[in-house]
Scaffold this active site. Structure first.
Site, short mmCIF file in Angstrom:
data_model
loop_
_atom_site.label_atom_id
_atom_site.label_comp_id
_atom_site.label_asym_id
_atom_site.label_seq_id
_atom_site.Cartn_x
_atom_site.Cartn_y
_atom_site.Cartn_z
N LEU A 148 -6.81 23.52 -26.51
CA LEU A 148 -7.57 22.87 -25.43
C LEU A 148 -8.54 23.89 -24.84
CD1 LEU A 148 -4.58 21.00 -23.73
CD2 LEU A 148 -6.39 19.98 -25.16
N SER A 179 -13.09 30.30 -23.94
CA SER A 179 -11.71 30.53 -23.52
C SER A 179 -10.96 29.22 -23.74
CB SER A 179 -11.62 30.94 -22.05
OG SER A 179 -10.30 31.34 -21.71
N SER A 180 -9.68 29.35 -24.08
CA SER A 180 -8.93 28.14 -24.39
C SER A 180 -7.44 28.40 -24.24
CB SER A 180 -9.22 27.68 -25.82
OG SER A 180 -8.73 28.62 -26.75
N SER A 181 -6.69 27.30 -24.24
CA SER A 181 -5.25 27.35 -24.39
C SER A 181 -4.97 27.04 -25.85
CB SER A 181 -4.57 26.32 -23.47
OG SER A 181 -3.17 26.36 -23.64
#
Length: 387
Positions: free
Chosen positions: A74, A97-99
């Site tokens: 995500l 940037s991500s999860s």
């Protein structure tokens, strides 16, 4: 109303079925840590050509939990600045940037072979979710995490505090490590690097593990797992495929501008022995990066609609241009380095060796060089000197 705990248990079941979640302690951590806390203020959902912002505060709790506990990556920031709450409609951008998808996160943590009492340095805090999983087992004082983006670091720190972990969250260049809390038993990087920084090796105890993704292309990158020796070197293997955003300090500027001008002056032209389309595959792409670390693969279309492929090495002012004629390809090469000659030679040797997978590649890091090789294939050896 959906219970977050039941969503975590459902995600655990998926990860166990995938075969990535094995350790009882890590299962307990995944069942306990609230991933949704690390996604605020929201995420961007991939809609092909655009990213649709989804804001937690504007959604029904059940819908938000469904998104939070998907097993997909995500995205939480675009272009180094934009968060979901700042975008009112679908936008175009590049994730910065991500999860990361939970299967990758859990798989990497499993690969660390953690034990109680270990001290860990994490390069690339991101949302802080993986940090929290390690804190749950090791304790907050044994985990140091470093993030280059101050805003991303602040959000991660707030989320960690919200779930009860006052860990060491540092803003800075992770390629330098964090020497003031060294030495570490484990170093884990959640970004891709062109090569493993020797600073990580130096800050790891003998017998400790360094885990990070090597390569600079969006694909064809590998997860290196190295054990640090008493002599200050580190040796190990590429243990599998891995794909992460490039460390910002090493981010590659895409080749742009007039491609025909870049490839105007060729020193040679010939038919290829190996189709350049093989570089669309993971292992050949990884080999190409070992042979020509500064090269980039560029796809384009000719004026007649025919496909074009290029390898450009901007630093060495060299190129290889591939032209298709029916089912055959011709390569034009120019500059000080015959890029395709070098890459093709390794691809032929790799095919002759039985086309081994990426986990056949071994790696040794010293203060002066990176050495890669494939056992029982003498011609498949590469050394990158650090100058």
């Amino acid at each position: 109303m959906t219970d977050p705990a039941s969503e975590r248990r459902r995600m655990v079941a998926v990860l166990v079925t995938k075969g990535v979640l094995k350790s009882p302690w890590l299962r307990t951590a995944v069942e306990s840590v609230s991933r949704e806390q690390f996604l605020h203020p929201g995420v961007f959902l991939d809609e092909g050509r655009t990213w649709r912002p989804v804001i937690a505060a504007a959604m029904a709790p059940d819908e938000w939990l469904k998104i939070a506990y998907t097993v997909d990556t995500l995205s939480t920031q675009l272009d180094g600045r934009l968060t979901a709450d700042q975008a009112g409609e679908p936008v175009v951008g590049v994730p910065t940037s991500s999860s990361t998808d939970p299967a990758t996160v859990v798989g990497m943590i499993e690969a660390l072979d953690l034990a109680a009492g270990h001290r860990v340095l994490e390069i690339g805090t991101g949302t802080g979710y993986s940090t929290a999983l390690m804190c749950h087992y090791l304790g907050e004082d044994n985990v140091t995490t470093i993030e280059v983006d101050a805003q991303v670091a602040a959000r991660a720190d707030a989320a960690l505090e919200a779930v009860g972990f006052s860990t060491w969250t540092v803003t800075g260049d992770g390629l330098l490590g964090h020497p003031c809390r060294a030495p570490y038993d484990r170093v884990i990087a959640t970004c891709a690097v062109r090569r493993i920084p020797y600073a990580w090796v130096r800050q790891t105890k003998p017998g400790g593990i360094v885990l990070g993704t090597v390569g600079s292309w969006p694909w064809g990158t590998g997860l290196a797992k190295l054990t640090v020796g008493d002599d200050g070197t580190a040796e190990g293997a590429i243990v599998g495929r891995s794909s992460f955003m490039q460390a910002r300090a090493q981010a590659v500027a895409p080749v742009a501008g007039d491609l025909s001008a870049r490839a105007a002056y060729a020193d040679s032209e010939r038919h290829v022995l190996v189709s350049p389309l093989v570089l669309e595959e993971w292992m050949p792409a990884f080999l190409a990066q070992l042979v020509a670390p500064g090269a980039q693969l560029v796809r384009a279309t000719g004026g007649d609609g025919s496909p074009l492929r290029y390898l450009f090495d901007p630093e060495r002012e060299s190129f290889a241009e591939f032209l298709v004629d029916g089912e055959s390809w011709t390569v034009r090469q120019g500059g000080p380095v015959a890029l395709w000659d070098d890459v093709e030679r390794s691809l032929v040797a790799w095919q002759d060796a039985g086309a081994p997978e990426i986990d056949s590649v071994r790696l040794r890091v010293t203060p002066a060089s990176h050495r890669y090789w494939i056992d029982r294939a003498p011609s498949l050896r590469w050394e990158h000197r650090i100058t």
